[in-house]
Design a protein around this motif. Structure first.
Motif, PDB file in Angstrom:
ATOM      1  N   LYS A   1      -1.173 -16.517   2.699  1.00 35.00           N
ATOM      2  CA  LYS A   1      -0.071 -17.460   2.925  1.00 35.00           C
ATOM      3  C   LYS A   1       0.994 -16.854   3.825  1.00 35.00           C
ATOM      4  N   SER A   2       1.084 -15.534   3.844  1.00 37.29           N
ATOM      5  CA  SER A   2       2.036 -14.850   4.726  1.00 37.29           C
ATOM      6  C   SER A   2       1.378 -14.347   5.998  1.00 37.29           C
ATOM      7  N   GLU A   3       0.122 -14.755   6.235  1.00 39.51           N
ATOM      8  CA  GLU A   3      -0.620 -14.456   7.465  1.00 39.51           C
ATOM      9  C   GLU A   3      -0.807 -12.958   7.692  1.00 39.51           C
ATOM     10  N   ALA A   4      -1.102 -12.235   6.618  1.00 43.45           N
ATOM     11  CA  ALA A   4      -1.397 -10.808   6.764  1.00 43.45           C
ATOM     12  C   ALA A   4      -2.759 -10.625   7.424  1.00 43.45           C
ATOM     13  N   GLY A   5      -2.883  -9.550   8.216  1.00 41.70           N
ATOM     14  CA  GLY A   5      -4.152  -9.243   8.865  1.00 41.70           C
ATOM     15  C   GLY A   5      -4.931  -8.138   8.179  1.00 41.70           C
ATOM     16  N   LEU A   6      -4.247  -7.384   7.299  1.00 38.41           N
ATOM     17  CA  LEU A   6      -4.873  -6.265   6.586  1.00 38.41           C
ATOM     18  C   LEU A   6      -4.192  -6.121   5.237  1.00 38.41           C
ATOM     19  N   ILE A   7      -5.000  -5.908   4.196  1.00 35.97           N
ATOM     20  CA  ILE A   7      -4.471  -5.668   2.858  1.00 35.97           C
ATOM     21  C   ILE A   7      -5.110  -4.402   2.310  1.00 35.97           C
ATOM     22  N   ALA A   8      -4.309  -3.577   1.620  1.00 33.65           N
ATOM     23  CA  ALA A   8      -4.794  -2.292   1.108  1.00 33.65           C
ATOM     24  C   ALA A   8      -4.498  -2.196  -0.381  1.00 33.65           C
ATOM     25  N   PHE A   9      -5.557  -2.045  -1.176  1.00 37.03           N
ATOM     26  CA  PHE A   9      -5.429  -1.880  -2.616  1.00 37.03           C
ATOM     27  C   PHE A   9      -5.519  -0.397  -2.975  1.00 37.03           C
ATOM     28  N   SER A  10      -5.130  -0.083  -4.204  1.00 41.42           N
ATOM     29  CA  SER A  10      -5.062   1.295  -4.655  1.00 41.42           C
ATOM     30  C   SER A  10      -6.443   1.871  -4.943  1.00 41.42           C
ATOM     31  N   GLU A  11      -6.467   3.178  -5.161  1.00 38.90           N
ATOM     32  CA  GLU A  11      -7.689   3.863  -5.550  1.00 38.90           C
ATOM     33  C   GLU A  11      -8.203   3.309  -6.879  1.00 38.90           C
ATOM     34  N   SER A  12      -9.528   3.140  -6.975  1.00 38.24           N
ATOM     35  CA  SER A  12     -10.210   2.750  -8.221  1.00 38.24           C
ATOM     36  C   SER A  12      -9.621   1.499  -8.848  1.00 38.24           C
ATOM     37  N   PHE A  13      -9.118   0.586  -8.037  1.00 35.90           N
ATOM     38  CA  PHE A  13      -8.421  -0.588  -8.575  1.00 35.90           C
ATOM     39  C   PHE A  13      -9.329  -1.420  -9.473  1.00 35.90           C
ATOM     40  N   VAL A  14     -10.591  -1.519  -9.101  1.00 29.85           N
ATOM     41  CA  VAL A  14     -11.572  -2.231  -9.926  1.00 29.85           C
ATOM     42  C   VAL A  14     -12.654  -1.240 -10.341  1.00 29.85           C
ATOM     43  N   PRO A  15     -12.847  -0.993 -11.637  1.00 27.54           N
ATOM     44  CA  PRO A  15     -12.135  -1.591 -12.768  1.00 27.54           C
ATOM     45  C   PRO A  15     -10.967  -0.765 -13.276  1.00 27.54           C
ATOM     46  N   GLY A  16     -10.538   0.270 -12.548  1.00 29.87           N
ATOM     47  CA  GLY A  16      -9.375   1.040 -12.965  1.00 29.87           C
ATOM     48  C   GLY A  16      -9.623   2.539 -13.029  1.00 29.87           C
ATOM     49  N   TYR A  17      -8.541   3.267 -13.105  1.00 31.29           N
ATOM     50  CA  TYR A  17      -8.553   4.736 -13.130  1.00 31.29           C
ATOM     51  C   TYR A  17      -8.823   5.221 -14.558  1.00 31.29           C
ATOM     52  N   PRO A  18      -9.518   6.355 -14.751  1.00 28.98           N
ATOM     53  CA  PRO A  18      -9.851   6.848 -16.090  1.00 28.98           C
ATOM     54  C   PRO A  18      -8.678   7.536 -16.783  1.00 28.98           C
ATOM     55  N   PHE A  19      -7.646   6.767 -17.076  1.00 24.92           N
ATOM     56  CA  PHE A  19      -6.427   7.339 -17.648  1.00 24.92           C
ATOM     57  C   PHE A  19      -6.638   7.913 -19.048  1.00 24.92           C
ATOM     58  N   TRP A  20      -7.721   7.532 -19.729  1.00 22.33           N
ATOM     59  CA  TRP A  20      -7.912   8.001 -21.101  1.00 22.33           C
ATOM     60  C   TRP A  20      -8.242   9.485 -21.197  1.00 22.33           C
ATOM     61  N   LEU A  21      -8.723  10.093 -20.124  1.00 21.30           N
ATOM     62  CA  LEU A  21      -9.291  11.435 -20.216  1.00 21.30           C
ATOM     63  C   LEU A  21      -8.281  12.479 -20.653  1.00 21.30           C
TER      64      LEU A  21
END
Length: 316
Positions: free
Chosen positions: A35-55
């Motif tokens: 909707k804002s006419e972006a040409g590139l989008i960048a998501f974080s590391e391991s976004f799907v399904p997430g970072y192993p924070f439990w370790l």
């Protein structure tokens, strides 16, 4: 080409350990950025399904531990297998939006048995085609308990409008030779995926922007105890071990002279945008081009093996 590029930079709390929920969140964010006419989008590391924070807080290094094996089995079940079409919906959304994307996933690839996990940064172009899958070269510290070491196959760059873009995962960005492999391909827009903390992004982002005389983007996430889903194995134990906010964000963008385009934000979710001007890169390359006029290939050269690693070669 002289046109600027509009970047969309989400800082979100993942739908933790849910592939279906996480991919739906990615698609929704792409549609919002469109909707804002972006040409590139960048998501974080391991976004799907997430970072192993439990370790860190649950004894992740305990050998043959039933709790750790159960959580890992769930993590693997929710990981992304590209060969099974898990990213097809994301690819379709990007094609509809005419937008390119870097997406951090935990990959469970069939070419390495379909059971080991890799922290991968996937580049999908504006036609919705997966162009590269970079498996993190060296997992960091406790990450090695659940992620496998990757290879050089994804050390490639891509054209996005007037820019040549490349991406690395988290502490790979501290690896000088990994950065040099991208510089040597003309990279002038560098994407860094992080699980999320401004202690990582605040200093390194402008430093690498100045080193490469490139735009440098840090894409990070938020993680809180309440983001642990009830259907996660040992959910209560994980929540109590996490602390208040193990990932506080810190997403930001630095210009080729090291100045801020978007300063780091912490503790907040949202979607921010900025315009990247290719002329800014050319101005800064006038006095320093790390793989161009300020290099000495007659003295030092880098050899990069970009073959996808495999344990078996079949000759039928």
């Amino acid at each position: 080409m002289t046109e600027s590029l509009k970047l969309a930079l989400p800082q979100l709390a993942p739908i933790w350990l849910s592939r279906e929920g996480g991919l739906a969140q990615v698609i929704q964010t792409i549609e919002l950025a469109h909707k804002s006419e972006a040409g590139l989008i960048a998501f974080s590391e391991s976004f799907v399904p997430g970072y192993p924070f439990w370790l860190d807080g649950t004894g992740g290094a305990q050998f043959d531990n039933e709790m750790q094996k159960s959580i890992f089995a769930h993590y693997a079940d929710q990981a992304v297998t590209i060969e099974d079409g898990h990213l097809d919906g994301v690819c379709a959304a990007l094609a509809a939006a005419n937008m390119a994307c870097y997406l951090g996933i935990i990959e469970r690839p069939r070419d390495r048995t379909g059971h080991s996990l890799y922290c991968s940064y996937v580049y999908i172009d504006a036609s919705g085609t997966i162009q590269s899958v970079h498996r993190k070269l060296q997992p960091t510290y406790e990450e090695r308990l659940v992620w496998s070491p990757g290879d050089g196959h994804g050390l490639v760059t891509h054209r996005v409008g007037a820019f040549t873009v490349g991406g690395l995962n988290c502490w790979e960005n501290w690896m000088p030779l990994a950065r040099a492999a991208l510089y040597g391909q003309g990279e002038d827009l560098h994407i860094m995926g992080w699980p999320g903390n401004d202690r990582n992004t605040r200093d390194l982002t402008p430093m690498l922007a100045k080193e490469g005389r490139s735009y440098c983007v840090s894409a990070s996430a938020i993680m809180r105890p309440e983001d642990v889903r009830d259907d996660t194995p040992f959910a209560d134990e994980i929540r109590s071990a996490l602390g208040q906010m193990p990932a506080n964000g810190g997403s930001c963008v630095a210009a080729p002279d090291g100045s801020w385009v978007l300063e780091p934000i912490v503790g907040e979710t949202g979607l921010r945008f900025c315009e990247l001007d290719p002329a800014f890169v050319r101005r800064e390359r006038q006095n320093f081009d790390p793989a161009g006029h300020y290099s000495r290939p007659d003295v030092t050269q880098l050899t990069v093996d970009r073959r996808r690693q495999t344990t078996t070669i079949f000759k039928d």
